[in-house]
Design an enzyme around this catalytic site. Structure first.
Site, PDB file in Angstrom:
ATOM      1  N   GLY A   1      13.085  28.094 -44.497  1.00 58.54           N
ATOM      2  CA  GLY A   1      14.513  29.500 -44.584  1.00 58.54           C
ATOM      3  C   GLY A   1      14.832  29.643 -42.657  1.00 58.54           C
ATOM      4  O   GLY A   1      14.340  28.589 -41.416  1.00 58.54           O
ATOM      5  N   PRO A   2      16.097  29.901 -42.060  1.00 58.93           N
ATOM      6  CA  PRO A   2      16.642  30.065 -40.504  1.00 58.93           C
ATOM      7  C   PRO A   2      15.003  30.305 -40.194  1.00 58.93           C
ATOM      8  O   PRO A   2      14.537  31.375 -39.714  1.00 58.93           O
ATOM      9  CB  PRO A   2      17.711  30.589 -40.493  1.00 58.93           C
ATOM     10  N   PRO A   3      15.163  30.176 -38.450  1.00 60.62           N
ATOM     11  CA  PRO A   3      14.708  30.420 -37.398  1.00 60.62           C
ATOM     12  C   PRO A   3      14.695  32.089 -37.643  1.00 60.62           C
ATOM     13  O   PRO A   3      15.655  32.761 -37.515  1.00 60.62           O
ATOM     14  CB  PRO A   3      14.507  29.906 -35.988  1.00 60.62           C
ATOM     15  N   GLY A   4      13.237  32.914 -37.887  1.00 57.71           N
ATOM     16  CA  GLY A   4      13.082  34.364 -37.445  1.00 57.71           C
ATOM     17  C   GLY A   4      13.138  35.333 -38.800  1.00 57.71           C
ATOM     18  O   GLY A   4      13.282  36.573 -38.476  1.00 57.71           O
TER      19      GLY A   4
ATOM     20  N   SER B   1      31.373  20.542 -48.887  1.00 61.05           N
ATOM     21  CA  SER B   1      31.692  21.522 -49.678  1.00 61.05           C
ATOM     22  C   SER B   1      32.794  21.809 -49.392  1.00 61.05           C
ATOM     23  O   SER B   1      33.095  23.556 -50.328  1.00 61.05           O
ATOM     24  CB  SER B   1      30.052  22.740 -49.923  1.00 61.05           C
TER      25      SER B   1
ATOM     26  N   GLY C   1      10.641  35.333 -41.231  1.00 61.88           N
ATOM     27  CA  GLY C   1       9.290  36.237 -41.017  1.00 61.88           C
ATOM     28  C   GLY C   1       8.878  35.193 -41.840  1.00 61.88           C
ATOM     29  O   GLY C   1       7.832  35.808 -42.705  1.00 61.88           O
ATOM     30  N   LYS C   2       8.781  33.819 -41.645  1.00 58.34           N
ATOM     31  CA  LYS C   2       8.232  32.585 -42.845  1.00 58.34           C
ATOM     32  C   LYS C   2       6.661  33.298 -42.846  1.00 58.34           C
ATOM     33  O   LYS C   2       6.129  33.371 -42.918  1.00 58.34           O
ATOM     34  CB  LYS C   2       8.810  31.768 -42.345  1.00 58.34           C
ATOM     35  N   THR C   3       6.236  33.385 -40.966  1.00 57.61           N
ATOM     36  CA  THR C   3       4.815  33.181 -40.646  1.00 57.61           C
ATOM     37  C   THR C   3       4.597  34.064 -40.748  1.00 57.61           C
ATOM     38  O   THR C   3       3.122  34.591 -41.200  1.00 57.61           O
ATOM     39  CB  THR C   3       4.826  32.491 -39.380  1.00 57.61           C
TER      40      THR C   3
ATOM     41  N   LYS D   1      25.970  31.510 -47.979  1.00 60.33           N
ATOM     42  CA  LYS D   1      28.055  32.182 -47.538  1.00 60.33           C
ATOM     43  C   LYS D   1      28.286  33.512 -47.921  1.00 60.33           C
ATOM     44  O   LYS D   1      29.609  33.386 -47.370  1.00 60.33           O
ATOM     45  CB  LYS D   1      28.356  30.880 -48.771  1.00 60.33           C
TER      46      LYS D   1
END
Length: 996
Positions: free
Chosen positions: A485-488, A899, A490-492, A942
């Protein structure tokens, strides 16, 4: 009087020191020298070094005495004689004062020394020769050596010794080297004469051995003129000391100060003792002149300072110069003693400590309290493996035993010993068979995930499914989760929450930019500084064999000259292989099947396919505006307030300000930038509060004093807007809420007293209570900083983002598309306009920094639009005769992807038919040449972008219906979504509507 001129052989080691009482020569008319006070003082100095003479009582020596008519106390007509005395170191004879045991022979010399007015000139390169001292010199000139030998044969063993001057332009303090000595030897004739000091010493030639000539100083000379050049012969004058008063108190005091200083120096310098012993043992008379010469000769002064003493004929001045030299020598001796003492103390302390440590080791070894280093190390390693010996695999246990045996055979100082010790340290420190108890409680995990994160319901559901499967199986192994996913977003932190929910130890290491395989697989033990890989280090740090390992930024693995780390990760992350993971350093199989791996990535496209195949990807699309609002209120604002030391009652941020902050400043998918902006606001508020508290200044814009009773009136409403009065006060900074002063209360109380004079005491009590109440209300007043939409720019500056909708009513040729980026979703306008028309001028020009795939989509769209237009309007030749320009705004941003096909077709048809599309419409989808609409990715991103732009109607490919249905209700709320299989359905939705 008699004067000692010692020969060179008398100055070697093991010098006997008999006490010889020399008698004056018959020609001497003076008193005996034994009564001289200087002799008694100097004899006391000599007593410091006479202890060594008793060790050599039978040492036989020769000494030369030469009469000095100039120093006698008689009429000056005394004849100079050379007396050779055989001295035997017999203390008993010496103490008895019996000189009859010493044989002597007096050999007269003709002519006398003062009769030598023409002498050979001998250059002295280093130091001048003082009367009464000897000096060996090297004579390399064969002519000069022959002349010296001839003079010795002719019973005329005298020559002149003169100090050489420094070369012009040279530093006299710099020690001369071999090159300067060579240049000195090459001086001849007049050049040598010009380099000689004028004052020198008449020297007696004692011995000649090879090139070495030993000279004994006799009296001072002064050069008058040169006689011959080779060998250099000069005319000299014999110079005498200036007359002086022996009874002068100043001369006596100076001489005794010299003697006192010499006595202090002799206590610490053994080198000076040898000089004094040689010089003073056989002196019959010792005058002030010789004392000055003695002190200057044995000092370590420079040659120019010694030459100055030699040239000085005033005895008092000579004593003063000598006193300066010996005082300086005394200071140098003190410094030498302090340096020697410091070094000796350091060495003795270290030696003492070393000896004590060795004795302590020996004592402990005898008592059985401690063993040697190798035995202690082996015992430590065996103790480590005893606890988990049954869990350690047999091959690993065998390697440990072999290395322990090898350790006992190696020397502790060898390099192989350190390699083996480090290897055993790593092997025995790993948690073989040590597992932490896992918690598979789904409700507990749900609670932890909700505490740490808001939203992300689909991600939480997938994690709970994973935990539920682990509970049924009894273990949570076998899956490699990849959070993308994008940065920030909450993956970590999600990885940390999973570890806390499962009660596993957490370990994180980032592989972003990693280009060395050894970081994963370890180094070979043969390399210097070799270490195991990250996984072995992880197991040692966490102490359990089943931690949760978060591999961060796995999509940014590098590739360098040290191998391909992505390929090395295959063995680590493959559930079928990591049960026997082989680290290059340990070189034994390690079971990593119980380790739970969680990877994070921004884009999965850059992850190699074999590595991605071993992972289960969980996509985290980002947060919508409502989710960001809750996260900011419940998490970010609270943590930032605590970090800045601000109390909750001191700041109020309205919902309108927070909404503006999210939409105009922090439009990305994650919340990291939102947290930075909130921190920026709170830092500025903290500065305002501190300034007001320190300086007592008036509140700045946005700071209000709100009383507790009026707080409800001034609070923001549900929409985040406050009353118009308070807004005007915030914006203009003109209205301030004032506090009642104490004198107003007193005035009211006084008026009450006047109206009721009979109840004065009761009114006084009431007034006091009222005053206390007012004071309590004023103390409860709170300074609250109100951050609203109107003053938000004061804290975070001008808005970064503006409305994504450029057109309220989209004109012909303009259609809004939906795009996916690494930062989340975004809206994308596609514009087409007519350039020129003419027969056969049909063409398409593309701009907007489009990629190859997007350029191909534009060509496909142009081809399909021509066919669709002919189908709708057969007589319309617009595309065949018109040059069109298709542009995708934000030309500085690279854009690529298939797309946008349906959006491009709609834009081309809109300009061809001069019909605008729906104003609240956005679409996405790949279109083929036959009009089929193919599925796309990033449905959630999107959709969020469409909501942010105020779009009400969205067209997706029919193949993405399931992806849209899985979205949360908050994301889908208020949207009219249509799904199309072919472009004809899109055409109907875009153009067939009521224009009014």
């Amino acid at each position: 009087m008699l004067k000692l001129l010692s020969s060179s052989r008398n100055l070697h080691a093991h010098i006997a020191s008999p006490c010889l009482r020399a008698t004056p020569a018959p020609s001497s008319g003076g008193a005996s020298g034994s009564s001289s006070p200087l002799l008694r003082a100097l004899n006391s100095i000599a007593e410091l070094s006479r202890g060594s003479s008793s060790r050599h009582p039978n040492f036989l020596r020769r000494a030369f005495f030469c009469s000095d008519s100039s120093s006698s106390g008689g009429d000056g007509t005394g004849r100079g004689v050379l007396v050779e005395v055989a001295l035997k170191g017999d203390d008993s004879d010496a103490d008895a004062g019996d000189s009859s045991n010493s044989s002597s022979a007096i050999v007269p010399t003709n002519p006398r020394p003062e009769d030598y007015l023409t002498v050979l000139a001998l250059p002295l390169p280093h130091r001048p020769l003082f009367p009464g001292f000897y000096m060996p010199i090297n004579v390399k000139d064969p002519k000069l050596m022959a002349a010296l030998q001839e003079a010795r044969k002719r019973q005329a063993p005298y020559a002149g010794a003169f100090l050489l001057k420094e070369e012009p332009g040279s530093d006299p303090n710099v020690v001369s080297g071999s090159e300067s000595e060579k240049s000195t030897d090459s001086l001849k004739g007049k050049d040598l004469y010009n380099r000689l000091h004028e004052v020198g010493t008449l020297a007696q030639i004692s011995t000649i051995q090879g090139e070495q000539v030993v000279l004994i100083g006799h009296r001072r000379l002064r050069i008058t003129e040169m006689v011959s050049e080779e060998p250099l012969t000069v005319k000299v004058d014999h110079i005498k000391d200036k007359p002086y008063n022996k009874d002068d108190d100043v001369v006596k005091a100076t001489s005794f100060e010299v003697i006192s200083t010499l006595r202090d120096v002799l206590k610490s310098s053994s080198l000076w003792r040898d000089h004094v012993q040689t010089y003073t043992q056989h002196i019959g008379d010792f005058n002030y002149s010789r004392l000055a010469d003695f002190g200057a000769a044995i000092s370590g002064a420079s040659k120019l300072q010694c030459q100055e003493v030699l040239e000085e004929l005033d005895v008092h001045n000579r004593l003063r110069l000598t006193l300066e030299l010996v005082k300086k020598e005394m200071e140098i001796t003190k410094i030498q003693e302090s340096i020697a003492r410091a070094i000796e103390e350091k060495i003795s302390t270290e030696q003492r400590r070393y000896l004590l440590n060795e004795q302590l080791k020996a004592i402990k070894k005898e008592l059985g309290l401690e063993t040697d280093d190798k035995t202690a190390l082996s015992a430590k390693f065996r103790e480590r493996i005893e606890e988990n010996k049954e869990h350690i695999p047999a091959p690993v246990l065998q390697v440990i035993q072999e290395e322990l045996t090898k350790l006992q055979l190696l020397e502790a100082s060898s390099s192989e010993f350190n390699v083996t010790r480090n290897y055993l340290d790593w092997l025995t420190a790993l948690p073989w068979g040590n597992y932490s108890d896992e918690n598979f409680d789904v409700l507990h995990a749900q609670q932890i995930l909700d505490e740490d994160h808001y939203g992300l319901s689909d991600v939480k559901e997938r994690i709970l499914e994973f935990i539920a499967v682990g509970k049924l199986r009894g273990t949570a192994q076998g899956k490699i989760i990849c959070l993308s996913g994008p940065p920030g977003v909450g993956k970590t932190s999600i990885g940390k929450s999973i570890a806390r929910a499962l009660n596993r130890k957490f370990f994180r290491f980032s592989v972003g930019g990693l280009s060395d395989v050894a970081e994963i697989k370890g180094h070979r033990r043969t390399y210097i500084g070799a270490m195991p890989g990250k996984m072995v280090q992880c197991l040692k740090n966490v102490g359990t064999a089943n931690p949760l390992v978060l591999i961060d930024e796995i999509d940014k693995l590098g590739r360098g000259h040290s191998g391909d780390p992505a390929s090395a990760m295959l063995e680590l992350l493959d559930p079928e292989q990591n049960a026997n993971f082989l680290d290059h350093y340990l070189d034994v199989p390690i079971d990593l099947s119980k380790v739970l791996f969680v990877c994070t990535a921004n884009v999965v496209d850059t992850i190699p396919t074999p590595l991605l195949d071993r992972m289960e990807v969980i996509a985290i699309a980002g947060y919508i505006t409502d989710e960001k609002m809750h996260i900011a209120r419940d998490y970010l604002e609270k943590s930032t307030r605590d970090a800045c030391g601000i109390k909750p009652e001191q700041v109020e941020m309205t919902d309108a300000a927070l909404l503006t902050l999210i939409e105009s400043y922090c439009r990305e998918a994650g919340v990291r930038n939102l947290q930075k902006q909130i921190e920026k606001i709170y830092r500025k508020i903290a500065l305002q509060l501190v300034r007001k508290g320190v300086q007592g200044e008036a509140p700045v814009s946005g700071v209000q004093i709100i009383q507790d009773g009026e707080a409800s009136e001034e609070k923001a409403d549900d929409a985040g807007n406050i009353s118009s009065e308070s807004v005007e006060a915030n914006v203009e900074g003109q209205t301030e809420v004032t506090i009642l002063e104490a004198d107003i209360v007193q005035a009211e109380s006084s008026s009450n007293q006047d109206s009721n004079p009979t109840d004065q005491s009761t009114d006084l009590k009431d007034s006091l209570e009222t005053e206390k109440q007012e004071e309590s209300e004023s103390t409860s007043t709170v300074e609250k900083v109100l951050v609203d939409k109107s003053n938000l720019t004061d804290y975070v500056g001008k808005p970064v983002f503006h409305a994504e909708r450029i057109y309220d009513q989209t004109p012909s040729g303009v259609v809004m598309g939906l795009a996916w980026t690494a930062m989340g979703g975004s809206t994308l306008y596609i514009e087409t306009t007519l350039v020129e028309q003419g027969e056969g001028k049909g063409a398409l020009q593309l701009t907007g920094q489009l990629g190859d795939v997007m350029k191909e989509s534009a060509q496909i769209a142009h081809t399909y639009a021509r066919a669709a237009l002919l189908e709708k309007e057969p007589d319309n030749q617009f595309f065949a005769n018109t040059k069109l320009h298709l542009h995708v705004p934000a030309g500085a941003t690279p854009k690529d992807g298939p797309s946008a096909g349906c959006t491009m077709i709609t834009s081309l048809l809109s300009v061809a038919m001069q019909k605008p599309v729906r104003k609240d419409l956005a679409m996405t989808g790949e279109v083929t040449l036959t009009g089929k609409v193919l599925p796309i990715g990033g449905v959630k991103e999107k959709t969020i972008a469409a909501r942010r732009s105020g779009v009400k109607t969205i067209i997706f490919p029919s193949a993405n219906r399931r992806d849209f249905d899985e979205l949360s209700p908050q994301v889908k709320e208020g949207l009219d979504v249509h799904f199309a299989d072919n472009y004809s359905q899109i055409y109907e939705l875009a153009f067939d509507f009521d224009q009014n």
